[in-house]
Scaffold this motif. Structure first.
Motif, mmCIF file in Angstrom:
data_model
loop_
_atom_site.group_PDB
_atom_site.id
_atom_site.type_symbol
_atom_site.label_atom_id
_atom_site.label_comp_id
_atom_site.label_asym_id
_atom_site.label_seq_id
_atom_site.Cartn_x
_atom_site.Cartn_y
_atom_site.Cartn_z
ATOM 1 N N LEU A 190 0.862 -1.184 0.000
ATOM 2 C CA LEU A 190 0.000 0.000 0.000
ATOM 3 C C LEU A 190 0.896 1.232 0.000
ATOM 4 O O LEU A 190 1.833 1.320 0.808
ATOM 5 N N SER B 40 3.341 18.582 9.213
ATOM 6 C CA SER B 40 2.306 18.120 8.292
ATOM 7 C C SER B 40 2.704 16.796 7.650
ATOM 8 O O SER B 40 1.889 15.888 7.507
ATOM 9 N N GLU C 253 2.363 13.969 10.085
ATOM 10 C CA GLU C 253 0.983 13.478 10.231
ATOM 11 C C GLU C 253 0.711 12.311 9.285
ATOM 12 O O GLU C 253 -0.007 11.373 9.631
ATOM 13 N N LEU D 91 -0.067 8.470 10.230
ATOM 14 C CA LEU D 91 -1.263 7.790 9.714
ATOM 15 C C LEU D 91 -0.887 6.432 9.125
ATOM 16 O O LEU D 91 -1.589 5.425 9.338
ATOM 17 N N ILE E 186 -0.468 3.961 11.782
ATOM 18 C CA ILE E 186 -1.772 3.505 12.282
ATOM 19 C C ILE E 186 -2.342 2.443 11.340
ATOM 20 O O ILE E 186 -2.850 1.411 11.779
ATOM 21 N N LEU E 187 -2.231 2.700 10.036
ATOM 22 C CA LEU E 187 -2.693 1.708 9.057
ATOM 23 C C LEU E 187 -1.969 0.374 9.262
ATOM 24 O O LEU E 187 -2.592 -0.690 9.284
ATOM 25 N N LYS F 99 -3.183 -1.792 11.908
ATOM 26 C CA LYS F 99 -4.560 -2.285 11.769
ATOM 27 C C LYS F 99 -4.691 -3.482 10.841
ATOM 28 O O LYS F 99 -5.747 -4.117 10.788
ATOM 29 N N ILE G 130 3.371 -1.024 4.063
ATOM 30 C CA ILE G 130 2.534 0.167 3.867
ATOM 31 C C ILE G 130 3.455 1.368 3.983
ATOM 32 O O ILE G 130 4.141 1.540 4.995
ATOM 33 N N TYR H 191 -3.964 10.585 -1.213
ATOM 34 C CA TYR H 191 -4.491 11.220 0.003
ATOM 35 C C TYR H 191 -4.716 12.711 -0.269
ATOM 36 O O TYR H 191 -3.985 13.585 0.195
ATOM 37 N N LEU I 256 -6.618 18.007 5.203
ATOM 38 C CA LEU I 256 -6.027 16.732 5.623
ATOM 39 C C LEU I 256 -4.921 16.898 6.642
ATOM 40 O O LEU I 256 -4.679 15.994 7.428
ATOM 41 N N SER I 257 -4.246 18.027 6.632
ATOM 42 C CA SER I 257 -3.194 18.198 7.637
ATOM 43 C C SER I 257 -3.340 19.539 8.333
ATOM 44 O O SER I 257 -3.954 20.471 7.814
ATOM 45 N N ALA I 258 -2.782 19.585 9.525
ATOM 46 C CA ALA I 258 -2.968 20.736 10.402
ATOM 47 C C ALA I 258 -1.925 21.804 10.117
ATOM 48 O O ALA I 258 -1.124 22.161 10.969
ATOM 49 N N GLY I 259 -1.921 22.290 8.906
ATOM 50 C CA GLY I 259 -0.985 23.346 8.554
ATOM 51 C C GLY I 259 -1.455 24.706 9.041
ATOM 52 O O GLY I 259 -2.371 24.816 9.844
ATOM 53 N N ALA J 248 -8.214 6.103 9.110
ATOM 54 C CA ALA J 248 -7.413 4.920 8.766
ATOM 55 C C ALA J 248 -8.304 3.823 8.190
ATOM 56 O O ALA J 248 -7.971 3.224 7.156
ATOM 57 N N LEU K 223 -9.306 4.617 4.641
ATOM 58 C CA LEU K 223 -8.226 4.337 3.682
ATOM 59 C C LEU K 223 -8.130 2.838 3.395
ATOM 60 O O LEU K 223 -7.959 2.427 2.238
ATOM 61 N N LEU K 224 -8.249 2.032 4.436
ATOM 62 C CA LEU K 224 -8.144 0.577 4.222
ATOM 63 C C LEU K 224 -9.324 0.066 3.399
ATOM 64 O O LEU K 224 -9.152 -0.822 2.554
ATOM 65 N N ALA L 37 -8.663 0.934 -0.155
ATOM 66 C CA ALA L 37 -7.669 0.034 -0.736
ATOM 67 C C ALA L 37 -8.290 -1.276 -1.183
ATOM 68 O O ALA L 37 -7.905 -1.842 -2.211
#
Lengths: 119, 119
Positions: A4, A16, A19, A23, A26-27, A30, A37, A69, B71-74, B110, B113-114, B117
Motif C-alpha cells: 500500500l 504536516s 501526520e 497515519l 496507524i494503518l 490495523k 505500507i 491522500y 487533511l493536515s494541520a498546517g 485509517a 483508507l483501508l 484500498a
C-alpha cells in the motif's frame, strides 16, 4: 504480494508530513494484509513517489495499491500522480500499480464529517 | 439551533470547488439536525468564510459548528481559519462558533483508507 502506498501532497512543514507518516503507522497496526505500507509525497518532502515504489518492490511487492491522500480531484490527482508513476511502470514491467480514487471521493466521507461535527 | 459550516481551501478549478458543494448536499441529505449546512472557502472561491457565517446567522443559527476540510494541520487550519472567524465573533457576539479538528485527524480515517484500498 500487495503493498500500500499512501501518496500525499507534501508540505514545507515537517509536522504536516509527520501526520502522514503517523497515519501510515496507524494503518500498519490495523492490518497484516500488505507486505508493506508506505507514505510518499508528490512534492516538497521525501520519500518521493519514485522512492516509495522502489521501496515496495524491494520489500517484495508484486502489486502496489496507490491511495491518493487528496480531498479533491485536482491536477495533482488527475495528472501528476500518473506522471510520476509512468516511469516506474516502465522500470518494473512485472509490477501491477493500481490507483484508487482520492480519499475525498471515498465512501464514508460524509458520515465521517457528521461524526466529527457531533464528537 | 446549530448550523454546520464545512470550510475547504478553495481552488481555481471550478470542479474542485463543486466537489465540496456536492459533499455538502450529501451531508444535508443525511441529517435534519442542522438548521443549515453550508460550504465556505478560505481562498480562491466563494462563498468566503465571512459569507458562510452570515448565511448561517440569516438562517437562524445560534451555534455554527465549523468543520475544517483539510487533511493536515498546517497554517490554514491552525491560523487562517481562526483569523477569518475572529471578526465574525465580534460581529455576532451572541453566536457560538465551535471549531472541530480537521478531517485528517478524524476518527475513522485509517479505516476509510483501508476500505478504499480493498474496494
Amino acid at each position: 504480494m500487495q503493498a500500500l502506498l499512501v501518496i500525499a501532497h507534501g508540505s514545507r512543514r515537517v509536522a504536516s508530513n509527520q501526520e502522514i507518516l503517523d497515519l501510515v503507522e496507524i494503518l500498519a497496526a490495523k492490518t497484516t494484509h500488505y507486505i508493506t505500507i508506505q507514505a510518499a509525497f508528490l512534492e516538497l518532502a521525501n520519500p518521493s513517489i519514485s522512492e516509495g515504489i522502489d521501496f515496495c518492490v524491494k520489500k517484495g511487492a508484486t502489486e502496489v495499491i496507490v491511495l491518493p491522500y487528496f480531498l479533491s480531484a485536482g491536477r495533482h490527482v488527475s495528472e501528476d500522480i500518473d506522471n510520476a508513476l509512468a516511469p516506474k511502470r516502465e522500470e518494473y514491467p512485472q509490477l501491477t500499480i493500481t490507483i484508487k480514487p482520492h480519499i475525498g471521493a471515498a465512501n464514508g466521507m460524509a458520515e465521517m464529517l457528521l461524526n466529527l461535527a457531533k464528537g
